[in-house]
Design a protein around this motif. Structure first.
Motif, mmCIF file in Angstrom:
data_model
loop_
_atom_site.group_PDB
_atom_site.id
_atom_site.type_symbol
_atom_site.label_atom_id
_atom_site.label_comp_id
_atom_site.label_asym_id
_atom_site.label_seq_id
_atom_site.Cartn_x
_atom_site.Cartn_y
_atom_site.Cartn_z
ATOM 1 N N GLU A 21 0.838 -1.206 0.000
ATOM 2 C CA GLU A 21 0.000 0.000 0.000
ATOM 3 C C GLU A 21 0.871 1.255 0.000
ATOM 4 O O GLU A 21 0.582 2.223 -0.691
ATOM 5 N N GLN A 22 1.950 1.217 0.773
ATOM 6 C CA GLN A 22 2.828 2.384 0.844
ATOM 7 C C GLN A 22 3.511 2.642 -0.501
ATOM 8 O O GLN A 22 3.626 3.788 -0.938
ATOM 9 N N LYS A 23 3.927 1.593 -1.174
ATOM 10 C CA LYS A 23 4.577 1.761 -2.484
ATOM 11 C C LYS A 23 3.577 2.271 -3.531
ATOM 12 O O LYS A 23 3.932 3.074 -4.397
ATOM 13 N N ILE A 24 2.341 1.824 -3.443
ATOM 14 C CA ILE A 24 1.305 2.298 -4.371
ATOM 15 C C ILE A 24 1.024 3.780 -4.118
ATOM 16 O O ILE A 24 0.882 4.571 -5.059
ATOM 17 N N LYS A 25 0.933 4.169 -2.845
ATOM 18 C CA LYS A 25 0.744 5.588 -2.499
ATOM 19 C C LYS A 25 1.860 6.434 -3.096
ATOM 20 O O LYS A 25 1.624 7.492 -3.681
ATOM 21 N N GLN A 26 3.080 5.949 -2.917
ATOM 22 C CA GLN A 26 4.245 6.709 -3.392
ATOM 23 C C GLN A 26 4.179 6.897 -4.904
ATOM 24 O O GLN A 26 4.370 8.015 -5.411
ATOM 25 N N ALA A 27 3.876 5.832 -5.632
ATOM 26 C CA ALA A 27 3.804 5.925 -7.095
ATOM 27 C C ALA A 27 2.649 6.814 -7.535
ATOM 28 O O ALA A 27 2.775 7.606 -8.477
ATOM 29 N N PHE A 28 1.507 6.703 -6.849
ATOM 30 C CA PHE A 28 0.343 7.508 -7.210
ATOM 31 C C PHE A 28 0.621 8.997 -7.019
ATOM 32 O O PHE A 28 0.305 9.822 -7.892
ATOM 33 N N ILE A 29 1.190 9.367 -5.884
ATOM 34 C CA ILE A 29 1.446 10.784 -5.614
ATOM 35 C C ILE A 29 2.440 11.351 -6.612
ATOM 36 O O ILE A 29 2.293 12.478 -7.093
ATOM 37 N N THR A 30 3.446 10.565 -6.978
ATOM 38 C CA THR A 30 4.393 11.012 -8.001
ATOM 39 C C THR A 30 3.672 11.298 -9.314
ATOM 40 O O THR A 30 3.906 12.328 -9.959
ATOM 41 N N GLU A 31 2.770 10.410 -9.719
ATOM 42 C CA GLU A 31 2.009 10.620 -10.959
ATOM 43 C C GLU A 31 1.061 11.809 -10.850
ATOM 44 O O GLU A 31 0.884 12.569 -11.803
ATOM 45 N N SER A 32 0.468 12.003 -9.682
ATOM 46 C CA SER A 32 -0.515 13.077 -9.515
ATOM 47 C C SER A 32 0.111 14.459 -9.582
ATOM 48 O O SER A 32 -0.573 15.445 -9.846
ATOM 49 N N LEU A 33 1.421 14.539 -9.336
ATOM 50 C CA LEU A 33 2.120 15.828 -9.447
ATOM 51 C C LEU A 33 2.423 16.176 -10.897
ATOM 52 O O LEU A 33 2.656 17.338 -11.223
ATOM 53 N N LYS A 34 2.429 15.161 -11.775
ATOM 54 C CA LYS A 34 2.788 15.373 -13.179
ATOM 55 C C LYS A 34 1.600 15.764 -14.046
ATOM 56 O O LYS A 34 1.749 16.485 -15.035
ATOM 57 N N SER A 35 0.420 15.224 -13.727
ATOM 58 C CA SER A 35 -0.770 15.489 -14.534
ATOM 59 C C SER A 35 -2.013 15.341 -13.660
ATOM 60 O O SER A 35 -1.978 14.621 -12.660
ATOM 61 N N PRO A 36 -3.111 16.019 -14.016
ATOM 62 C CA PRO A 36 -4.316 15.947 -13.180
ATOM 63 C C PRO A 36 -4.978 14.581 -13.244
ATOM 64 O O PRO A 36 -5.222 14.053 -14.319
ATOM 65 N N ILE A 37 -5.243 14.010 -12.080
ATOM 66 C CA ILE A 37 -5.910 12.705 -12.004
ATOM 67 C C ILE A 37 -7.283 12.916 -11.382
ATOM 68 O O ILE A 37 -7.387 13.228 -10.188
ATOM 69 N N GLY A 38 -8.323 12.769 -12.200
ATOM 70 C CA GLY A 38 -9.683 12.976 -11.711
ATOM 71 C C GLY A 38 -10.360 11.703 -11.252
ATOM 72 O O GLY A 38 -11.310 11.739 -10.481
#
Length: 517
Positions: free
Chosen positions: A301-318
């Motif tokens: 779960e922690q690794k998924i959070k980390q990857a998600f937040i990195t992606e969310s800073l690059k482009s808008p995730i709705g």
């Protein structure tokens, strides 16, 4: 003892704080930190692998770089060390960032509460002088609101006058700082004390014979970067720090309310938990004494959070899409179904707010990054407002962005202008009237209902310039600052807005105001 304001700066901007925090949480959360050299080195490796820390040969193998990054997130009230277990824990503000809340809103709140003294400023290796009892960023906003100073400050004035002489928030101190800034504008360095470098000694290793003020100008530059991240103020074309036009009312409201200082900075956990209260809470009532067994599920779960937040800073995730799930599966190596279930549980509404810091910066970068600004606007209309949208600018003699509303059966055209004071010059006016509106005003699937401009800010004559286009074409339009575009994104889902509301906003025939949203 440091006799001037000081902020730690492994990086001078706050943009990467969410990624650093998630990396830190992945490696060190619920772990003992003090004296654990292997943990420090592991975090240093993780920061380097994530591209958050420069890779290079280390002078030692003590994990000093990791401790600097740990101090950075602690100084902003995002983590603390629990007294009873000596383990690292997230504050409410840290939890909010990890949960995908807008990091700009969370960190703006933290920056405005930042104070001397604090648990960080009194810590070993920092030790800012006890003469300072001040919220530095609130003090700067007050100076930027002062007509006697022309509503601006320079980095040099902050470095040589403000961070050395502004020691409290009392009126006599404030007036003295205003007077000293005016003296500095008239007389330069000659108005500084003869024993300036003795009174305001640099910390060890920060002095320089060739650039004697650099240790102060480095701090000043970092402080300005932090206040810019809040999206309340920005350096203009003359490199002066000014409050953004459409944030003046917000700043005035911030300054009207004077909250009490956070007490007991010598008690680390007490202070950090109080400092780290996010905007949605008034108290931290969590019971964090129960120990957690670190399972494979928690690690995943922690690794998924980390990857998600990195992606969310690059482009808008709705929302969580199959392509996003596939991307994070590839990055983490975690089972696709686990990734999907975790993302839907933790981020059911995506995390559009995480991208807003980058979108804001795009609006001030000038023509070099104009295409990125246009593409980001396309994505926001798709993900935040559920429009169909196309980037039509490259076709030629066309606006940057075309948006379609199938629900309300209309189209709109938008031009992005990455300038702080955009004005519609004659060439741009002619293109909008004779090319853009003429092309899309007829023969399309739906009628053209509005045209608009989105920019960092606008010149004084923007309303009359816009009105002349409206009168000639009989198509309604609007101009919107990037700050208000961000506010519209925030309001859209929370206020139950529809495509009809978007049309209403972009047909006011003037600059869109905060009250329109």
């Amino acid at each position: 003892m440091l006799n001037y304001w000081w902020v730690t700066r492994p990086k001078r901007k706050l943009n990467s704080i969410p990624e650093v925090l998630t990396t830190f949480a992945d490696m060190a959360l619920d772990q003992e930190w003090q004296g654990q050299r292997n943990a420090h080195l592991s975090l240093e490796d993780a920061l380097e692998q994530a591209g958050l820390k420069r890779v290079g040969e280390r002078r030692d193998q003590t994990g000093g770089g990791a401790r600097t990054y740990k101090a950075w997130v602690a100084s902003l009230g995002l983590i603390f060390t629990q007294e009873s277990t000596k383990q690292i824990k997230l504050t409410l503000a840290g939890e909010a960032i990890m949960a995908g809340e807008s990091p700009v809103e969370i960190l703006k709140n933290q920056v405005l509460k930042y104070q001397f003294p604090s648990s960080f400023s009194q810590s070993r290796g920092v030790q800012v002088s006890s003469r300072f009892k001040i919220r530095p960023f609130r003090f700067l906003l007050r100076l930027l609101s002062d007509s006697r100073l022309g509503f601006y400050l320079t980095e040099e004035e902050i470095a040589k006058v403000v961070i050395t002489e502004a020691e409290n928030e009392k009126e006599d101190c404030y007036l003295n700082v205003v007077d000293r800034i005016l003296q500095f504008r008239n007389y330069g360095d000659s108005c500084l004390a003869v024993d300036f470098f003795e009174v305001y000694k640099p910390s060890k290793g920060e002095g320089s014979k060739d650039h004697p003020f650099r240790y102060l100008t480095d701090i000043s530059n970092t402080i300005v970067n932090w206040i810019e991240y809040t999206q309340l103020a920005k350096r203009n074309d003359e490199k002066q720090l000014v409050i953004l036009d459409d944030k003046k009312q917000e700043v005035a409201e911030i300054l009207v309310t004077v909250p009490p200082f956070i007490d007991r900075p010598e008690q680390h956990e007490y202070f950090q938990r109080k400092f780290g209260i996010d905007p949605k809470h008034t108290k931290d009532l969590r019971n964090l004494t129960a120990t957690k067994t670190i399972t494979h599920k928690i690690i995943a779960e922690q690794k998924i959070k980390q990857a998600f937040i990195t992606e969310s800073l690059k482009s808008p995730i709705g929302k969580i899409t199959p392509s996003l799930v596939d991307k994070i599966t590839e990055q983490t190596g975690i089972d696709n179904q686990v990734v999907e279930e975790t993302l839907l549980k933790l981020y059911p509404r995506g995390a559009i707010g995480s991208f807003m810091s980058e979108y804001f910066e795009m609006a001030f970068r000038g023509r070099d990054d104009a295409t990125e600004f246009e593409l980001a606007t396309v994505e926001l209309f798709k993900t935040a407002f559920d429009f169909k949208a196309e980037h039509v600018g490259p076709i030629g003699l066309t606006p940057d962005v075309l948006v379609f509303s199938d629900s309300d059966k209309y189209i709109g055209i938008l031009d992005n202008k990455a300038y702080s004071k955009y004005t519609i010059n004659n060439d741009h006016r002619n293109r909008m009237v004779h090319n853009y509106i003429k092309t899309y005003g007829s023969g399309q699937k739906y009628p053209l209902k509005f045209f608009g401009y989105i920019a960092g800010g606008f010149g004084n004559n923007i309303n009359s310039q816009l009105k002349s286009i409206v009168e000639e074409t009989e198509v309604h339009g609007a101009v919107m600052s990037v700050s208000n575009m961000i506010k519209l994104v925030e309001n859209y889902s929370s206020n139950g807005y529809t495509h009809a509301k978007i049309k209403d906003i972009f047909t006011v025939d003037r600059q869109v105001l905060l009250s329109d949203l």
